[in-house]
Scaffold this motif. Structure first.
Motif, short mmCIF file in Angstrom:
data_model
loop_
_atom_site.label_atom_id
_atom_site.label_comp_id
_atom_site.label_asym_id
_atom_site.label_seq_id
_atom_site.Cartn_x
_atom_site.Cartn_y
_atom_site.Cartn_z
N LYS A 41 53.53 41.47 41.24
CA LYS A 41 53.24 40.44 42.78
C LYS A 41 53.68 41.49 43.82
CE LYS A 41 57.67 37.85 42.33
NZ LYS A 41 57.95 36.27 42.11
N ASP A 42 54.67 42.29 44.14
CA ASP A 42 55.59 43.57 44.90
C ASP A 42 53.66 44.26 45.38
OD1 ASP A 42 55.96 44.17 42.73
OD2 ASP A 42 56.89 46.17 43.15
N LEU A 43 53.30 44.49 44.34
CA LEU A 43 51.99 45.72 44.74
C LEU A 43 51.01 44.92 45.41
CD1 LEU A 43 51.02 47.49 41.33
CD2 LEU A 43 53.13 48.39 43.59
N ILE A 44 50.89 43.36 45.60
CA ILE A 44 49.50 42.75 46.28
C ILE A 44 50.40 41.95 47.63
CG2 ILE A 44 48.21 43.10 43.96
CD1 ILE A 44 49.03 40.18 43.40
N PRO A 45 49.67 42.12 48.18
CA PRO A 45 49.62 41.28 49.80
C PRO A 45 49.51 39.56 49.17
CG PRO A 45 47.14 41.57 49.63
CD PRO A 45 47.72 42.54 49.05
N TYR A 46 50.15 38.56 49.78
CA TYR A 46 50.87 37.16 49.04
C TYR A 46 49.46 36.42 49.31
CZ TYR A 46 49.49 35.45 54.26
OH TYR A 46 49.32 35.47 55.05
N TRP A 47 48.09 36.92 49.48
CA TRP A 47 46.83 35.94 49.75
C TRP A 47 46.19 36.79 48.90
CZ3 TRP A 47 43.02 40.16 50.74
CH2 TRP A 47 43.62 41.02 51.48
N GLY A 48 46.82 38.07 47.78
CA GLY A 48 44.97 38.24 46.50
C GLY A 48 45.97 38.06 45.48
N PHE A 49 46.27 36.74 45.32
CA PHE A 49 46.46 36.49 44.10
C PHE A 49 45.94 35.57 43.05
CE2 PHE A 49 51.66 35.29 45.54
CZ PHE A 49 52.16 36.58 45.04
N ASP A 50 44.45 34.87 43.90
CA ASP A 50 43.61 34.45 42.79
C ASP A 50 42.83 36.02 42.70
OD1 ASP A 50 42.45 35.44 45.79
OD2 ASP A 50 41.01 33.87 45.64
N VAL A 51 43.73 36.82 42.11
CA VAL A 51 42.34 37.69 41.12
C VAL A 51 42.36 37.19 39.60
CG1 VAL A 51 45.24 38.81 40.64
CG2 VAL A 51 42.89 40.12 41.04
N SER A 52 41.52 37.67 39.14
CA SER A 52 41.31 37.38 37.64
C SER A 52 40.91 39.43 36.87
CB SER A 52 40.08 36.77 36.95
OG SER A 52 39.05 37.12 37.99
N LEU A 53 40.56 40.05 38.13
CA LEU A 53 40.65 40.97 37.24
C LEU A 53 40.73 42.11 38.39
CD1 LEU A 53 36.59 40.45 36.42
CD2 LEU A 53 38.60 41.13 34.76
N SER A 54 40.93 43.60 38.25
CA SER A 54 41.12 45.06 38.44
C SER A 54 39.77 45.03 39.24
CB SER A 54 41.73 45.87 37.98
OG SER A 54 40.14 46.65 36.62
N HIS A 55 38.58 44.43 39.37
CA HIS A 55 37.40 44.98 39.99
C HIS A 55 37.13 47.05 39.08
CE1 HIS A 55 37.98 41.45 41.76
NE2 HIS A 55 36.40 41.63 42.38
N THR A 56 37.63 46.64 37.66
CA THR A 56 37.12 47.97 37.61
C THR A 56 37.70 47.45 35.95
OG1 THR A 56 38.21 49.24 38.83
CG2 THR A 56 37.51 51.12 37.28
N SER A 57 36.14 48.40 34.63
CA SER A 57 36.39 47.76 33.78
C SER A 57 37.63 48.82 32.64
CB SER A 57 35.38 46.99 32.86
OG SER A 57 34.52 48.80 33.01
N VAL A 58 37.21 49.66 33.50
CA VAL A 58 38.48 50.84 32.98
C VAL A 58 39.64 50.73 32.86
CG1 VAL A 58 38.33 53.45 32.20
CG2 VAL A 58 36.37 52.63 32.35
N ILE A 59 40.26 50.40 34.18
CA ILE A 59 41.81 49.87 34.34
C ILE A 59 41.82 48.63 33.70
CG2 ILE A 59 42.99 49.24 36.37
CD1 ILE A 59 42.53 51.91 35.90
N THR A 60 41.11 47.52 33.56
CA THR A 60 41.39 46.51 32.61
C THR A 60 41.40 46.66 31.23
OG1 THR A 60 39.96 45.26 34.67
CG2 THR A 60 40.77 44.20 32.19
N ILE A 61 40.69 46.92 31.09
CA ILE A 61 40.91 47.34 29.24
C ILE A 61 42.14 48.60 29.53
CG2 ILE A 61 39.89 49.35 27.96
CD1 ILE A 61 37.33 48.25 28.82
N ALA A 62 43.02 49.25 30.34
CA ALA A 62 43.89 50.09 29.59
C ALA A 62 44.61 48.62 30.51
CB ALA A 62 43.60 51.15 31.30
#
Length: 182
Positions: A41-62
Motif C-alpha cells: 500500500k505504500d506504493l499507491i496513493p490512498y485513493w487508489g485502493f479500489d484497484v483490481s488489476l495492474s492494467h498490464t496482463s504481463v505484469i499481473t501474470i508475473a
C-alpha cells in the motif's frame, strides 16, 4: 502527466515489486488486489485502493504467478503462433489461409489490448477465437491427410520408362503403405 497515468504506473510498480518479492510462484492467482492494498500500500496513493488489476496482463501474470506463470504464458504464445503458422501453410485454399491469417491478427490484437486493460485471461473473445482456430486447424489437417492418401490423377512412371510410353505403377493404398495385403 495525468492522475490516471500516475496510478497505472503505481499499479505496475506494485506488480513489479510483488514479482521481485515472490519470483518463482508469485503471490497467487487472483491475489493482486489484496496484496497491493495490504502489503504494498505504500506504493499507491490512498485513493487508489479500489484497484483490481495492474492494467498490464504481463505484469499481473508475473505478480500473481511468478516465473512459472510467465513460462506458461510464453509457452502458450509460442504454441498458438506455431499453430497459426502451421495451419496457414498446411493448405493451399485461399479462403482458409485468409481466415487463419485473420485469426492470428485477432489473437495478436487481443494480447496487445490486454497490455492496457489487463484482462487477457478474462477476455471472452480470446476463447472464442482459439476455438475457431482449433476447428480450422482440424479441418486443414483432415484435408491434407485426405489428399495425401488419394492417388494422383497422372500415372506413375517406372524407372527407365519414358513419359511418351509410361509403364503404369499401381497406386499405393493405405494398406499397401503399411505393408499388408488389400
Amino acid at each position: 502527466m495525468a492522475a490516471g497515468e500516475d496510478i497505472v504506473r503505481d499499479y505496475i510498480a506494485g506488480g513489479w515489486h510483488m514479482f521481485l518479492d515472490n519470483p518463482l510462484t508469485g503471490v497467487g492467482t487472483g491475489n493482486f488486489q489484496n496484496q497491493l492494498v495490504t502489503n504494498y500500500k505504500d506504493l499507491i496513493p490512498y485513493w487508489g485502493f479500489d484497484v483490481s488489476l495492474s492494467h498490464t496482463s504481463v505484469i499481473t501474470i508475473a505478480a500473481e504467478n511468478g516465473l512459472l506463470g510467465l513460462f506458461a504464458l510464453g509457452f502458450a504464445i509460442v504454441r498458438i503462433a506455431w499453430t497459426v503458422a502451421r495451419t496457414y501453410f498446411a493448405t493451399s485454399d485461399r479462403f482458409t489461409r485468409l481466415f487463419t491469417g485473420w485469426l492470428g491478427v485477432a489473437l495478436l490484437a487481443i494480447f496487445l489490448e490486454s497490455q492496457s486493460e489487463g484482462r487477457l485471461l478474462d477476455e471472452p473473445y480470446l476463447y472464442l477465437i482459439l476455438a475457431i482456430l482449433a476447428a480450422v486447424e482440424l479441418g486443414a489437417a483432415a484435408v491434407s491427410r485426405a489428399t495425401a492418401i488419394e492417388p494422383s490423377s497422372q500415372p506413375a512412371v517406372k524407372a527407365g520408362a519414358s513419359r511418351s510410353n509410361p509403364v503404369p505403377v499401381p497406386a499405393l493404398t493405405r494398406n499397401s503403405e503399411l505393408g499388408t495385403q488389400d
